[in-house]
Design an enzyme around this catalytic site. Structure first.
Site, PDB file in Angstrom:
ATOM      1  N   ASP A  27     -16.280  15.388 -66.331  1.00  0.00           N
ATOM      2  CA  ASP A  27     -16.923  16.354 -65.444  1.00  0.00           C
ATOM      3  C   ASP A  27     -18.442  16.271 -65.541  1.00  0.00           C
ATOM      4  OD1 ASP A  27     -14.420  17.142 -64.714  1.00  0.00           O
ATOM      5  OD2 ASP A  27     -14.594  19.215 -65.411  1.00  0.00           O
TER       6      ASP A  27
ATOM      7  N   ASP B  41      -7.973  21.967 -68.279  1.00  0.00           N
ATOM      8  CA  ASP B  41      -7.577  21.139 -67.138  1.00  0.00           C
ATOM      9  C   ASP B  41      -7.870  19.657 -67.390  1.00  0.00           C
ATOM     10  OD1 ASP B  41     -10.376  21.582 -66.861  1.00  0.00           O
ATOM     11  OD2 ASP B  41     -10.286  21.186 -64.718  1.00  0.00           O
ATOM     12  N   HIS B  42      -8.232  19.325 -68.623  1.00  0.00           N
ATOM     13  CA  HIS B  42      -8.381  17.926 -69.040  1.00  0.00           C
ATOM     14  C   HIS B  42      -7.569  17.610 -70.300  1.00  0.00           C
ATOM     15  CE1 HIS B  42     -11.751  16.765 -66.303  1.00  0.00           C
ATOM     16  NE2 HIS B  42     -11.801  18.088 -66.217  1.00  0.00           N
TER      17      HIS B  42
ATOM     18  N   HIS C 131     -13.634  16.059 -72.628  1.00  0.00           N
ATOM     19  CA  HIS C 131     -14.137  17.362 -73.073  1.00  0.00           C
ATOM     20  C   HIS C 131     -12.977  18.322 -73.257  1.00  0.00           C
ATOM     21  CE1 HIS C 131     -13.984  17.834 -68.710  1.00  0.00           C
ATOM     22  NE2 HIS C 131     -14.236  19.131 -68.804  1.00  0.00           N
TER      23      HIS C 131
ATOM     24  N   HIS D 143     -11.982  21.325 -71.966  1.00  0.00           N
ATOM     25  CA  HIS D 143     -11.379  22.235 -70.993  1.00  0.00           C
ATOM     26  C   HIS D 143      -9.888  21.931 -70.787  1.00  0.00           C
ATOM     27  CE1 HIS D 143     -15.559  23.205 -69.121  1.00  0.00           C
ATOM     28  NE2 HIS D 143     -15.281  23.980 -70.138  1.00  0.00           N
TER      29      HIS D 143
ATOM     30  N   HIS E 297     -22.382  19.915 -68.839  1.00  0.00           N
ATOM     31  CA  HIS E 297     -21.214  20.689 -68.406  1.00  0.00           C
ATOM     32  C   HIS E 297     -20.650  21.437 -69.604  1.00  0.00           C
ATOM     33  CE1 HIS E 297     -17.689  21.792 -66.128  1.00  0.00           C
ATOM     34  NE2 HIS E 297     -16.887  21.150 -66.958  1.00  0.00           N
TER      35      HIS E 297
ATOM     36  N   HIS F  37     -12.260  14.786 -61.024  1.00  0.00           N
ATOM     37  CA  HIS F  37     -11.800  15.663 -59.933  1.00  0.00           C
ATOM     38  C   HIS F  37     -11.989  15.003 -58.565  1.00  0.00           C
ATOM     39  CE1 HIS F  37     -11.189  19.490 -62.148  1.00  0.00           C
ATOM     40  NE2 HIS F  37     -12.128  19.005 -62.950  1.00  0.00           N
TER      41      HIS F  37
END
Length: 241
Positions: free
Chosen positions: A133, A60-61, A56, A58, A114, A171
């Site tokens: 996520d 942080d990915h 996805h 975001h 999400h 995570h």
């Protein structure tokens, strides 16, 4: 089974995942948000990278994607639905599409909830689910863009995969998820045993993931919700926990 998945700790509590097909030596990295540790892990594994898979949009990915792509000159695969907010895609995929890594063939599963464009990758050879996520060990992603109904349906798709599927999530949330799970399902003996195992792993400095889907079905409060309304109630409790 020729495909393996190895977690690469990045950022504060994220995992990128290094996939390797032992038959061909082909490798891929999933969600390389931090280029330096990802590049180091790839170099240690032989310095070959055949693909970057994104679950996805975001940061942080995805944040390290372009640097990793530049270093290894490999294609980037992500959701067609999120093409406008992902790093430049070489292969834009949708639900049911195939992704090949050496001799291993994965399937794209759209799992909105999400985010609208969240996808997961399932590789039957290795029973590996890259769940991003969507599904965590003992948890699931927050409903940032989708509805409870959408996330419930997404989790039902994942729950239908083989029981020995390895859940390779994005995570290290399991210990915090465990506290919530115990609060809503305190009499679940399987959950207590699962949490004890997780605590031992983390105390030894080991990742708590991948977990196994059959166990998650017994202990994860979001997978145990019988319908969308029940799921929504549990998700609302978790958001305030």
């Amino acid at each position: 089974m020729t495909l393996s998945a190895t977690p690469v700790p990045i950022l504060t509590d994220n995992y990128a995942w290094l996939l390797r097909d032992s038959n061909t030596g082909a490798t891929a990295i999933v969600d390389p948000a931090d280029a330096a540790p990802v590049i180091e892990a790839i170099e240690k594994a032989g310095g070959r990278l055949d693909a970057i898979l994104l679950t996805h949009h975001h940061a942080d990915h995805t944040a390290g994607t372009d640097e990793v792509r530049s270093r290894f000159n490999c294609p980037v695969i992500g959701a067609a639905a999120d093409r406008h907010r992902l790093p430049k895609l070489d292969d834009a995929v949708k639900d049911g599409d195939e992704v090949r890594l050496g001799d291993a063939v994965g399937r794209v599963i759209e799992t909105p909830g999400h985010t609208r464009g969240q996808i997961n990758f399932f590789f039957p050879d290795g029973d590996i689910l890259l769940s991003g996520d969507t599904l965590f060990s003992l948890g699931c992603g927050r409903l940032l863009e989708g509805t409870a109904e959408e996330m419930f349906d997404s989790l039902r798709k994942l729950a239908a995969l083989p029981g020995d599927t390895q859940v390779c999530c994005g995570h290290e949330y399991t210990e915090s998820n465990a506290r919530f799970a115990l609060s809503v399902d305190p009499d679940n003996k399987a959950l207590h045993a699962f949490v004890a195992k997780v605590e031992q792993l983390r105390a030894a400095g080991q990742p708590s993931v991948p977990s196994v889907l059959a166990e998650e079905l017994q202990v994860n409060p979001f997978l145990r919700a019988p319908d969308a309304a029940s799921f929504a109630a549990v998700r609302a409790k978790k958001d305030k926990f």
